[in-house]
Design a protein around this motif. Structure first.
Motif, PDB file in Angstrom:
ATOM      1  N   LYS A 252       0.695  -1.106  -0.024  1.00 43.55           N
ATOM      2  CA  LYS A 252      -0.045   0.016   0.178  1.00 43.55           C
ATOM      3  C   LYS A 252       0.744   1.244  -0.087  1.00 43.55           C
ATOM      4  CE  LYS A 252      -3.925   2.225   2.377  1.00 43.55           C
ATOM      5  NZ  LYS A 252      -4.760   2.061   3.475  1.00 43.55           N
ATOM      6  N   ALA A 253       1.851   1.356   0.819  1.00 43.89           N
ATOM      7  CA  ALA A 253       2.788   2.579   0.984  1.00 43.89           C
ATOM      8  C   ALA A 253       3.542   2.754  -0.377  1.00 43.89           C
ATOM      9  CB  ALA A 253       3.913   2.313   2.028  1.00 43.89           C
ATOM     10  N   PHE A 254       3.870   1.569  -1.082  1.00 40.83           N
ATOM     11  CA  PHE A 254       4.632   1.608  -2.316  1.00 40.83           C
ATOM     12  C   PHE A 254       3.685   2.045  -3.322  1.00 40.83           C
ATOM     13  CE2 PHE A 254       6.422  -0.258  -6.323  1.00 40.83           C
ATOM     14  CZ  PHE A 254       7.549   0.625  -6.378  1.00 40.83           C
ATOM     15  N   ARG A 255       2.416   1.621  -3.311  1.00 36.31           N
ATOM     16  CA  ARG A 255       1.399   1.985  -4.325  1.00 36.31           C
ATOM     17  C   ARG A 255       1.283   3.637  -4.253  1.00 36.31           C
ATOM     18  NH1 ARG A 255      -2.340  -1.811  -6.474  1.00 36.31           N
ATOM     19  NH2 ARG A 255      -4.081  -0.319  -6.022  1.00 36.31           N
ATOM     20  N   SER A 256       1.347   4.142  -3.174  1.00 38.20           N
ATOM     21  CA  SER A 256       1.310   5.536  -2.801  1.00 38.20           C
ATOM     22  C   SER A 256       2.258   6.383  -3.690  1.00 38.20           C
ATOM     23  CB  SER A 256       1.139   5.984  -1.626  1.00 38.20           C
ATOM     24  OG  SER A 256       1.111   7.312  -1.381  1.00 38.20           O
ATOM     25  N   ILE A 257       3.433   5.751  -3.686  1.00 39.08           N
ATOM     26  CA  ILE A 257       4.702   6.084  -4.264  1.00 39.08           C
ATOM     27  C   ILE A 257       4.622   6.108  -5.732  1.00 39.08           C
ATOM     28  CG2 ILE A 257       7.333   5.774  -4.608  1.00 39.08           C
ATOM     29  CD1 ILE A 257       7.526   4.989  -1.472  1.00 39.08           C
TER      30      ILE A 257
ATOM     31  N   LYS B 233       6.829 -10.298 -16.779  1.00 40.30           N
ATOM     32  CA  LYS B 233       6.886 -10.610 -15.242  1.00 40.30           C
ATOM     33  C   LYS B 233       7.985 -10.370 -14.576  1.00 40.30           C
ATOM     34  CE  LYS B 233       4.474 -15.047 -16.725  1.00 40.30           C
ATOM     35  NZ  LYS B 233       4.537 -16.397 -16.856  1.00 40.30           N
ATOM     36  N   PHE B 234       7.849  -9.275 -13.335  1.00 42.27           N
ATOM     37  CA  PHE B 234       8.674  -9.001 -12.503  1.00 42.27           C
ATOM     38  C   PHE B 234       8.150  -9.013 -10.935  1.00 42.27           C
ATOM     39  CE2 PHE B 234       6.657  -5.222 -14.111  1.00 42.27           C
ATOM     40  CZ  PHE B 234       6.802  -4.528 -12.955  1.00 42.27           C
ATOM     41  N   ASP B 235       8.871  -8.842  -9.829  1.00 44.72           N
ATOM     42  CA  ASP B 235       8.455  -8.938  -8.580  1.00 44.72           C
ATOM     43  C   ASP B 235       8.318  -7.388  -8.297  1.00 44.72           C
ATOM     44  OD1 ASP B 235       7.839  -8.915  -6.019  1.00 44.72           O
ATOM     45  OD2 ASP B 235       9.320 -10.246  -5.307  1.00 44.72           O
ATOM     46  N   ALA B 236       7.153  -6.911  -8.281  1.00 46.49           N
ATOM     47  CA  ALA B 236       6.886  -5.353  -8.211  1.00 46.49           C
ATOM     48  C   ALA B 236       7.289  -4.777  -6.610  1.00 46.49           C
ATOM     49  CB  ALA B 236       5.559  -4.795  -8.395  1.00 46.49           C
ATOM     50  N   ASP B 237       7.073  -5.836  -5.684  1.00 49.58           N
ATOM     51  CA  ASP B 237       7.297  -5.813  -4.280  1.00 49.58           C
ATOM     52  C   ASP B 237       8.681  -6.507  -3.705  1.00 49.58           C
ATOM     53  OD1 ASP B 237       5.227  -3.986  -3.929  1.00 49.58           O
ATOM     54  OD2 ASP B 237       3.866  -5.574  -3.802  1.00 49.58           O
ATOM     55  N   GLY B 238       9.606  -6.549  -4.679  1.00 48.71           N
ATOM     56  CA  GLY B 238      10.613  -7.550  -4.242  1.00 48.71           C
ATOM     57  C   GLY B 238      11.726  -6.527  -3.488  1.00 48.71           C
ATOM     58  N   PRO B 239      13.064  -6.991  -3.391  1.00 51.86           N
ATOM     59  CA  PRO B 239      14.156  -6.114  -2.887  1.00 51.86           C
ATOM     60  C   PRO B 239      14.261  -4.757  -3.188  1.00 51.86           C
ATOM     61  CG  PRO B 239      14.851  -8.215  -3.482  1.00 51.86           C
ATOM     62  CD  PRO B 239      13.482  -8.000  -4.030  1.00 51.86           C
ATOM     63  N   ALA B 240      13.680  -4.459  -4.421  1.00 53.68           N
ATOM     64  CA  ALA B 240      13.824  -3.079  -5.049  1.00 53.68           C
ATOM     65  C   ALA B 240      12.749  -2.279  -4.501  1.00 53.68           C
ATOM     66  CB  ALA B 240      13.727  -3.269  -6.583  1.00 53.68           C
ATOM     67  N   ALA B 241      11.831  -2.763  -3.861  1.00 57.84           N
ATOM     68  CA  ALA B 241      10.730  -1.773  -3.384  1.00 57.84           C
ATOM     69  C   ALA B 241      11.002  -1.313  -2.179  1.00 57.84           C
ATOM     70  CB  ALA B 241       9.374  -2.415  -3.247  1.00 57.84           C
ATOM     71  N   GLN B 242      12.252  -0.545  -1.896  1.00 57.28           N
ATOM     72  CA  GLN B 242      12.599   0.027  -0.586  1.00 57.28           C
ATOM     73  C   GLN B 242      11.896   1.366  -0.563  1.00 57.28           C
ATOM     74  OE1 GLN B 242      17.010   0.412  -1.043  1.00 57.28           O
ATOM     75  NE2 GLN B 242      16.809  -0.700  -2.768  1.00 57.28           N
ATOM     76  N   LYS B 243      11.973   1.639   0.835  1.00 56.99           N
ATOM     77  CA  LYS B 243      11.010   2.781   1.157  1.00 56.99           C
ATOM     78  C   LYS B 243      12.136   4.011   1.296  1.00 56.99           C
ATOM     79  CE  LYS B 243       7.363   0.364   2.207  1.00 56.99           C
ATOM     80  NZ  LYS B 243       7.879  -1.081   1.501  1.00 56.99           N
ATOM     81  N   PRO B 244      11.426   5.052   0.793  1.00 57.90           N
ATOM     82  CA  PRO B 244      12.258   6.388   0.906  1.00 57.90           C
ATOM     83  C   PRO B 244      12.412   6.715   2.397  1.00 57.90           C
ATOM     84  CG  PRO B 244      10.518   6.791  -0.641  1.00 57.90           C
ATOM     85  CD  PRO B 244      10.343   5.483   0.132  1.00 57.90           C
ATOM     86  N   ALA B 245      13.837   7.248   2.846  1.00 64.61           N
ATOM     87  CA  ALA B 245      13.837   7.846   3.883  1.00 64.61           C
ATOM     88  C   ALA B 245      13.218   8.879   4.616  1.00 64.61           C
ATOM     89  CB  ALA B 245      15.465   8.044   4.227  1.00 64.61           C
TER      90      ALA B 245
END
Length: 366
Positions: free
Chosen positions: A259-264, A354-366
């Motif tokens: 949910k947080a990443f979808r907002s980004i 096909k890719f993992d949208a919420d994989g390791p790359a889905a980091q949160k901004p500081a």
């Protein structure tokens, strides 16, 4: 097999490094981009005068982040590389120092210790300060190892600023400008041969070029063309790629379950529609690789259609939904269609891949 693994790991390291540098400021980039878009709409709708003092203040709020981007990147890049972030910020300040940048941005060659400094515009630049932060890490590590404890506290930053600042002004900045000039000359040659091919190539590569700052040479060509002849094709061919960045980010949002990443993703896509693609590129698409490939595909398809339309910019403005009136004239309707096609193509390709949208790359901004 081992060589392929090494190549993949190097690519992953580069992507992780760039993403780690931009992620802490991706929400700020989105906010500033949306504000710039709102201002553009207000100006276009004649609700705000471009020469008013209110616009002057609001534009400073919207544009300050992009103008002083090297300073923010100096801090985040130094933290990522393990260098002193405050020393890196001072070096970025050298690149933006008013009396020096005034001369450099006018194309005047400044001589430093007898060596020429090529006229380069460092505001909003990316690569010079990232390279400087990387070099700073090695310089500081060497100096801290060689200097006595009694003097390293002040001598390390002093020598670091002198060494890294000089190399950045002499090498890192001019490198991006020279490469960009070569690419821009190539564009003019190809456009004369075929506007469709020029649109296909420029639309496909312009967004990756933003990563390295090479796109500024094309923008300067656009500015010069408008000044000299009153119209320009470069800006028109860049437009569909901007919308492709938004389309890919929107597709990532639909594929994500965070949910947080979808907002980004949503704010980054909105910012891209208004012409500011960095949040979508660095915060969403580039770290996941495949959506960035979709951006290149959508930008190329839309760019070819824009080239076929022969649309032109009648005054300078970065391509966005708010700047469509700038392209009003022959081929205008087809140009708007080309931007929509770029958006739709990137969206559909990203949804298909096909890719993992919420994989390791889905980091949160500081």
């Amino acid at each position: 097999m081992e060589e392929q693994t090494k190549k993949k790991s190097v690519v992953n390291m580069i992507i992780d490094g760039i993403s780690g540098i931009f992620l802490p400021i991706v929400n700020l980039l989105s906010a500033a981009g949306i504000l710039k878009g709102i201002l553009a709409i207000l100006i276009t709708a004649s609700l705000l005068a471009a020469d008013s003092e209110t616009y002057l203040v609001l534009n400073a709020m919207a544009d300050s982040l992009f103008y002083f981007l090297p300073i923010l990147l100096a801090f985040t890049a130094a933290r990522k590389f393990g260098a002193n972030p405050f020393t890196a910020v001072v070096i970025a300040g050298v690149l933006l120092y008013p009396s020096l940048t005034t001369l450099l941005e006018q194309g005047i060659t400044v001589h430093f210790l007898g060596l020429p400094l090529k006229g380069v515009a460092y505001h909003s630049s990316v690569i010079p300060i990232i390279l400087a932060a990387g070099l700073l890490y090695f310089v500081e590590r060497f100096l801290n190892r060689m200097l006595p404890d009694m003097v390293k506290g002040f001598l390390t930053p002093l020598l670091s600023i002198l060494i890294v600042g000089s190399i950045t002004l002499l090498l890192f900045g001019p490198f991006g400008a020279v490469v960009g000039d070569i690419l821009a000359a190539g564009y003019e040659f190809v456009y004369k041969l075929s506007p469709v091919i020029a649109g296909l190539l420029l639309g496909a590569i312009v967004q990756p070029m933003v990563i390295f700052g090479f796109h500024w040479s094309f923008i300067l060509i656009g500015m010069n063309n408008i000044t000299v002849s009153g119209h320009d094709t470069v800006l028109a061919l860049m437009g569909p790629a901007v919308f492709a960045q938004a389309g890919a980010a929107l597709a990532v949002m639909f594929k994500s379950k965070d949910k947080a990443f979808r907002s980004i993703c949503a704010s980054a896509a909105l910012s891209a529609i208004f012409g500011i693609t960095e949040p979508a590129m660095f915060g969403v698409n580039f770290p996941r690789k495949k959506p960035m490939a979709a951006v290149c595909i959508g930008g190329g398809i839309g760019g070819a259609l824009a080239g076929f339309s022969r649309a032109q910019a009648m005054s300078f403005a970065f391509p966005s939904i708010a700047s469509f009136p700038v392209f009003y004239g022959d081929g205008f309707v087809l140009y708007m269609v080309s931007c929509l096609v770029g958006f739709a193509a990137a969206f559909l390709v990203t949804m298909f891949l096909k890719f993992d949208a919420d994989g390791p790359a889905a980091q949160k901004p500081a």
